[in-house]
Design a protein around this motif. Structure first.
Motif, PDB file in Angstrom:
ATOM      1  N   ILE A  42      90.627  12.897  67.017  1.00 46.35           N
ATOM      2  CA  ILE A  42      90.843  13.245  68.426  1.00 46.35           C
ATOM      3  C   ILE A  42      92.233  12.811  68.888  1.00 46.35           C
ATOM      4  O   ILE A  42      92.612  11.657  68.749  1.00 46.35           O
ATOM      5  CB  ILE A  42      89.729  12.653  69.327  1.00 46.35           C
ATOM      6  CG1 ILE A  42      89.973  12.958  70.801  1.00 46.35           C
ATOM      7  CG2 ILE A  42      89.605  11.149  69.149  1.00 46.35           C
ATOM      8  CD1 ILE A  42      89.218  14.129  71.293  1.00 46.35           C
ATOM      9  N   ASN A  43      92.962  13.799  69.399  1.00 42.66           N
ATOM     10  CA  ASN A  43      94.358  13.562  69.778  1.00 42.66           C
ATOM     11  C   ASN A  43      94.440  13.222  71.265  1.00 42.66           C
ATOM     12  O   ASN A  43      94.425  14.121  72.113  1.00 42.66           O
ATOM     13  CB  ASN A  43      95.172  14.821  69.463  1.00 42.66           C
ATOM     14  CG  ASN A  43      96.639  14.627  69.688  1.00 42.66           C
ATOM     15  OD1 ASN A  43      97.058  13.608  70.230  1.00 42.66           O
ATOM     16  ND2 ASN A  43      97.421  15.596  69.273  1.00 42.66           N
ATOM     17  N   ILE A  44      94.540  11.944  71.589  1.00 45.32           N
ATOM     18  CA  ILE A  44      94.652  11.630  73.011  1.00 45.32           C
ATOM     19  C   ILE A  44      96.121  11.564  73.451  1.00 45.32           C
ATOM     20  O   ILE A  44      96.430  11.208  74.566  1.00 45.32           O
ATOM     21  CB  ILE A  44      93.912  10.327  73.408  1.00 45.32           C
ATOM     22  CG1 ILE A  44      94.628   9.124  72.819  1.00 45.32           C
ATOM     23  CG2 ILE A  44      92.467  10.348  73.027  1.00 45.32           C
ATOM     24  CD1 ILE A  44      94.318   7.883  73.602  1.00 45.32           C
ATOM     25  N   GLY A  45      97.017  11.950  72.547  1.00 42.81           N
ATOM     26  CA  GLY A  45      98.432  11.968  72.898  1.00 42.81           C
ATOM     27  C   GLY A  45      98.879  13.291  73.510  1.00 42.81           C
ATOM     28  O   GLY A  45     100.073  13.559  73.602  1.00 42.81           O
ATOM     29  N   LEU A  46      97.913  14.114  73.953  1.00 35.72           N
ATOM     30  CA  LEU A  46      98.260  15.439  74.491  1.00 35.72           C
ATOM     31  C   LEU A  46      99.290  15.349  75.608  1.00 35.72           C
ATOM     32  O   LEU A  46     100.233  16.136  75.679  1.00 35.72           O
ATOM     33  CB  LEU A  46      97.006  16.130  75.027  1.00 35.72           C
ATOM     34  CG  LEU A  46      95.931  16.520  73.999  1.00 35.72           C
ATOM     35  CD1 LEU A  46      94.699  17.008  74.715  1.00 35.72           C
ATOM     36  CD2 LEU A  46      96.476  17.591  73.072  1.00 35.72           C
ATOM     37  N   GLU A  47      99.095  14.370  76.482  1.00 34.27           N
ATOM     38  CA  GLU A  47      99.982  14.211  77.633  1.00 34.27           C
ATOM     39  C   GLU A  47     101.440  14.016  77.182  1.00 34.27           C
ATOM     40  O   GLU A  47     102.348  14.668  77.675  1.00 34.27           O
ATOM     41  CB  GLU A  47      99.502  12.999  78.438  1.00 34.27           C
ATOM     42  CG  GLU A  47     100.305  12.695  79.666  1.00 34.27           C
ATOM     43  CD  GLU A  47      99.757  13.370  80.894  1.00 34.27           C
ATOM     44  OE1 GLU A  47      98.782  14.124  80.787  1.00 34.27           O
ATOM     45  OE2 GLU A  47     100.326  13.142  81.974  1.00 34.27           O
ATOM     46  N   GLY A  48     101.627  13.114  76.224  1.00 31.41           N
ATOM     47  CA  GLY A  48     102.975  12.852  75.735  1.00 31.41           C
ATOM     48  C   GLY A  48     103.557  14.055  75.020  1.00 31.41           C
ATOM     49  O   GLY A  48     104.738  14.371  75.168  1.00 31.41           O
ATOM     50  N   LEU A  49     102.710  14.753  74.254  1.00 30.97           N
ATOM     51  CA  LEU A  49     103.181  15.946  73.546  1.00 30.97           C
ATOM     52  C   LEU A  49     103.624  17.004  74.544  1.00 30.97           C
ATOM     53  O   LEU A  49     104.657  17.653  74.381  1.00 30.97           O
ATOM     54  CB  LEU A  49     102.066  16.503  72.655  1.00 30.97           C
ATOM     55  CG  LEU A  49     101.659  15.635  71.473  1.00 30.97           C
ATOM     56  CD1 LEU A  49     100.436  16.221  70.783  1.00 30.97           C
ATOM     57  CD2 LEU A  49     102.806  15.502  70.483  1.00 30.97           C
ATOM     58  N   MET A  50     102.833  17.177  75.615  1.00 32.04           N
ATOM     59  CA  MET A  50     103.178  18.175  76.631  1.00 32.04           C
ATOM     60  C   MET A  50     104.520  17.844  77.275  1.00 32.04           C
ATOM     61  O   MET A  50     105.353  18.726  77.498  1.00 32.04           O
ATOM     62  CB  MET A  50     102.090  18.230  77.708  1.00 32.04           C
ATOM     63  CG  MET A  50     100.848  18.962  77.271  1.00 32.04           C
ATOM     64  SD  MET A  50      99.508  18.773  78.458  1.00 32.04           S
ATOM     65  CE  MET A  50     100.101  19.777  79.800  1.00 32.04           C
ATOM     66  N   LEU A  51     104.719  16.561  77.574  1.00 29.84           N
ATOM     67  CA  LEU A  51     105.979  16.164  78.208  1.00 29.84           C
ATOM     68  C   LEU A  51     107.166  16.456  77.296  1.00 29.84           C
ATOM     69  O   LEU A  51     108.187  16.995  77.727  1.00 29.84           O
ATOM     70  CB  LEU A  51     105.949  14.674  78.538  1.00 29.84           C
ATOM     71  CG  LEU A  51     105.413  14.293  79.903  1.00 29.84           C
ATOM     72  CD1 LEU A  51     105.328  12.793  80.022  1.00 29.84           C
ATOM     73  CD2 LEU A  51     106.295  14.855  81.011  1.00 29.84           C
ATOM     74  N   MET A  52     107.019  16.092  76.023  1.00 26.00           N
ATOM     75  CA  MET A  52     108.117  16.327  75.083  1.00 26.00           C
ATOM     76  C   MET A  52     108.424  17.812  74.997  1.00 26.00           C
ATOM     77  O   MET A  52     109.577  18.232  75.002  1.00 26.00           O
ATOM     78  CB  MET A  52     107.739  15.801  73.685  1.00 26.00           C
ATOM     79  CG  MET A  52     107.832  14.313  73.515  1.00 26.00           C
ATOM     80  SD  MET A  52     109.463  13.645  73.852  1.00 26.00           S
ATOM     81  CE  MET A  52     110.437  14.440  72.582  1.00 26.00           C
ATOM     82  N   SER A  53     107.350  18.611  74.897  1.00 28.47           N
ATOM     83  CA  SER A  53     107.549  20.051  74.786  1.00 28.47           C
ATOM     84  C   SER A  53     108.149  20.615  76.077  1.00 28.47           C
ATOM     85  O   SER A  53     109.031  21.478  76.038  1.00 28.47           O
ATOM     86  CB  SER A  53     106.226  20.729  74.481  1.00 28.47           C
ATOM     87  OG  SER A  53     106.316  22.093  74.741  1.00 28.47           O
ATOM     88  N   ALA A  54     107.674  20.115  77.219  1.00 27.17           N
ATOM     89  CA  ALA A  54     108.193  20.613  78.493  1.00 27.17           C
ATOM     90  C   ALA A  54     109.692  20.369  78.576  1.00 27.17           C
ATOM     91  O   ALA A  54     110.471  21.252  78.960  1.00 27.17           O
ATOM     92  CB  ALA A  54     107.493  19.922  79.664  1.00 27.17           C
TER      93      ALA A  54
END
Lengths: 311, 356
Positions: A42-54
């Motif tokens: 389970i990837n709970i780093g979605l928030e950080g990934l979204m920010l980096m991608s944004a």
């Protein structure tokens, strides 16, 4: 007054447009969460990934002048970091939850760091005239009164998100890869003993979650708005994790969950703008979360009853 | 060897200091009523200030503005000043500021924002010889702190009046006949509602029929939500000018208004250039001027340490940003009316009630 306004928005279908816009980032991110969850990582780093991608997508998009290159760069960054998560959690045996937390903290700090190093700003970056993900206007259909507004004029990413649901259905339930993924998630050692490369499958599950989180992030900076603001995802990644559970760990359920949340958010947005409203704004801002909890309870009760009636 | 060198240096410094102080005394005695040199405050000691930034510079708004005020004071008042950036880790601030204060190299400390309030009070009580200039919050009753707050209600009154003039304007293309203006706040908290209250009073002052629709993002960073709320105000309530009081989330507000072809009002710094022609003006907190003013008063010996002041229109603490874009895009009739209202505010003919 409140009902009139809401009814007006439903009748002229602008509620649908708002709903789809608000739903898309949650839907995409939770599909990413779903695949990693099914794979047992389970990837709970979605928030950080979204920010980096944004950040990456708006930075690359505005410097190349091409939104597609920007979005791809954002997704690539997100996938790369997901592989990094895989390296730490699968190879170095760091707990996946801790890895996820690290990514969240890293994403928030590193985007601010890059922004200040590259653009000399610490709060936000809003390039003028940056390209954005185009809006799809379907010829002929856009001229039909109701259907036109319902189907035409949405961002391309809305359609990508909806297609992703079908894609995930197919991937998880109709391909050998999906069967392997599910078995690895249920019992990694059993799967490995049958010759399924469990590690590789889990790496790929993380990569998929990175890809979807990347799309979600790119849509926030390149579609919903045309700027990057520090911590602009503001909890969407965590909401997405809740939607994974709300959606009963299947793509259709997740679509429904995102729709419920998107609808509640859209309604809250409209209700808030009513002048001299007697309802305190804090209560209105609670609506999406209250609705989500209510839905969660409803589904849980229904499941329980179904289990109880089973022979 | 080393200690010898140091003590030699010490002796030299001491003698220089003695000589200089003797000289200073002499000139004063000989000159009789000669004016005191520029860089001395009334107390007779040089102002040697340090500005502690409880973040980093480069925000193009608040902290940079304070830094500009420091530079201006160095140039025009001849004080000595240094700026230290504390970084974004809140846990480090207290220790960094204390090391600056306890070093004894500075006799004036400039620091601001409500996050620093308790730290500053604590330090001021333990180091009574150091003077503190504190901005953007109120600290009363500590004998060595002077604090100043910017009257957001007066500033918002100005932009509220401006908004009402825009929505009733017939010259502006984006203005519709509905007398509705928008307000997007970060959170439903007293400071933000003080902005709202001033905004409403300003709008009502111009036209009793103008309605204010207010929405809150719920945080200060969710720009997409700020944009969505703004679009809803424009679409469903026919607002044609929206006031952004949501910091970074408010950038979404400005973008939404620009996309819909209507107008917006920026906040804190000059946001007019973000969307030229759509962001018509911004409400400024003139941190730079207020800090310069504080140093000026300190030199004259008129700074009221131990008290707090609310800086409004009269003191130049708040105002409208009138750059070339304002000149270009705002109709003359509105500009004239705004000058009139500003004038009345500074003379005290209009009083704005603060909701705080």
């Amino acid at each position: 007054m409140v009902w009139q306004t809401i009814w007006g928005q439903i009748v002229d279908l602008s509620l649908v447009a708002v709903l789809l816009r608000l739903m898309t980032p949650i839907l995409l991110a939770s599909l990413g969460g779903l695949i990693s969850d099914i794979g047992g990582v389970i990837n709970i780093g979605l928030e950080g990934l979204m920010l980096m991608s944004a950040f990456t997508s708006i930075a690359v998009g505005s410097s190349t002048g091409n939104w597609a290159v920007g979005v791809l760069a954002g997704v690539a960054t997100s996938v790369l970091i997901s592989y990094g998560m895989g390296f730490f959690s699968l190879k170095m045996k760091v707990d996946i939850i801790i890895t996820g937390f690290a990514v969240n903290i890293f994403g928030s700090g590193f985007t601010i760091f890059l922004m200040s190093k590259i653009y000399g700003m610490t709060g936000n970056y809003s390039p003028t005239g940056a390209p954005r993900i185009p809006v799809v206007n379907i010829p002929f259909i856009e001229d039909i009164p109701v259907l036109g507004k319902l189907l035409s004029g949405h961002s391309l990413m809305v359609w990508i998100a909806l297609l992703s649901v079908a894609f995930c259905m197919f991937l998880i339930y109709r391909t050998p890869y999906g069967v392997h993924l599910r078995s690895v998630g249920e019992a990694p050692y059993a799967a490995q003993s049958l010759g399924i490369p469990a590690k590789r499958i889990q790496y790929s599950a993380l990569a998929w979650s990175g890809a979807f989180a990347g799309l979600a992030g790119a849509f926030m900076s390149n579609g919903l708005t045309n700027m990057f603001v520090k911590d602009m995802t503001a909890g969407t990644g965590f909401l997405a994790l809740a939607v994974v559970l709300l959606g009963n760990r299947n793509p259709i359920g997740i679509l429904l969950g995102s729709l419920i949340f998107g609808l509640a958010s859209a309604l809250a947005t409209i209700v808030q703008t009513v002048p001299n409203s007697p309802i305190p704004s804090q209560f209105i801002q609670m609506i999406p979360y209250v609705v989500t909890i209510a839905a969660l309870v409803f589904f849980a009760l229904r499941n329980k009853r179904r289990l109880a009636t089973m022979p | 060897m080393k200690t010898k060198k140091f003590s030699a240096l010490g002796v030299i410094f001491l003698s220089i200091a003695l000589l200089l102080s003797a000289c200073g005394g002499n000139t004063n005695n000989n000159g009789g009523n000669a004016p005191a040199p520029d860089n001395e405050s009334a107390g007779g000691e040089k102002i040697n200030a340090v500005y502690f930034v409880n973040s980093t510079l480069g925000d193009k708004s608040f902290f940079d503005s304070a830094e500009a005020g420091m530079q201006k004071a160095v140039k025009e008042l001849g004080i000595k000043a240094k700026t230290v950036e504390g970084g974004t880790n809140q846990a480090d601030w207290a220790a960094s500021l204390e090391s600056l204060v306890s070093s004894g190299s500075y006799n004036v400390v400039v620091v601001g924002t409500s996050q620093m309030k308790d730290i500053t009070i604590d330090l001021a009580e333990r180091y009574p010889d150091v003077k503190f200039i504190f901005f953007d919050d109120v600290i009363d009753g500590v004998p060595n702190i002077y604090s100043m707050l910017y009257s957001q209600s007066e500033g918002s009154f100005l932009v509220g009046a401006f908004g009402a003039l825009v929505t009733t304007s017939t010259e502006l293309k984006g203005a519709n006949p509905d007398k509705v203006i928008g307000f997007v706040g970060g959170m439903d908290i007293p400071i933000i509602n003080d902005f709202k209250s001033g905004y409403e009073q300003g709008a009502q002052y111009v036209d009793k029929d103008v309605k204010v629709v207010a929405s809150y993002v719920g945080d200060f960073s969710n720009a997409p939500k700020g944009k969505e709320l703004t679009m809803a105000q424009i679409n469903s309530q026919k607002a044609d000018i929206v006031f952004n009081v949501a910091s970074a989330a408010g950038l979404g507000t400005l973008e939404g208004a620009n996309e819909k072809g209507v107008y917006s009002i920026g906040v804190d710094g000059n946001q007019n250039p973000l969307y030229p022609g759509s962001v018509l003006t911004s409400m400024l907190k003139n941190v730079d001027q207020s800090i310069f003013r504080a140093f000026e008063l300190m030199q004259k010996g008129e700074l009221k340490l131990g008290t707090s002041e609310v800086l409004g229109m009269k003191e130049g603490g708040v105002g409208l940003s009138k750059d070339e874009l304002y000149e270009k895009h705002v109709p003359q009739a509105i500009k004239d009316k705004m000058v009139e209202i500003e004038d009345k505010l500074s003379k005290g003919e209009i009083t704005v009630k603060s909701s705080l």
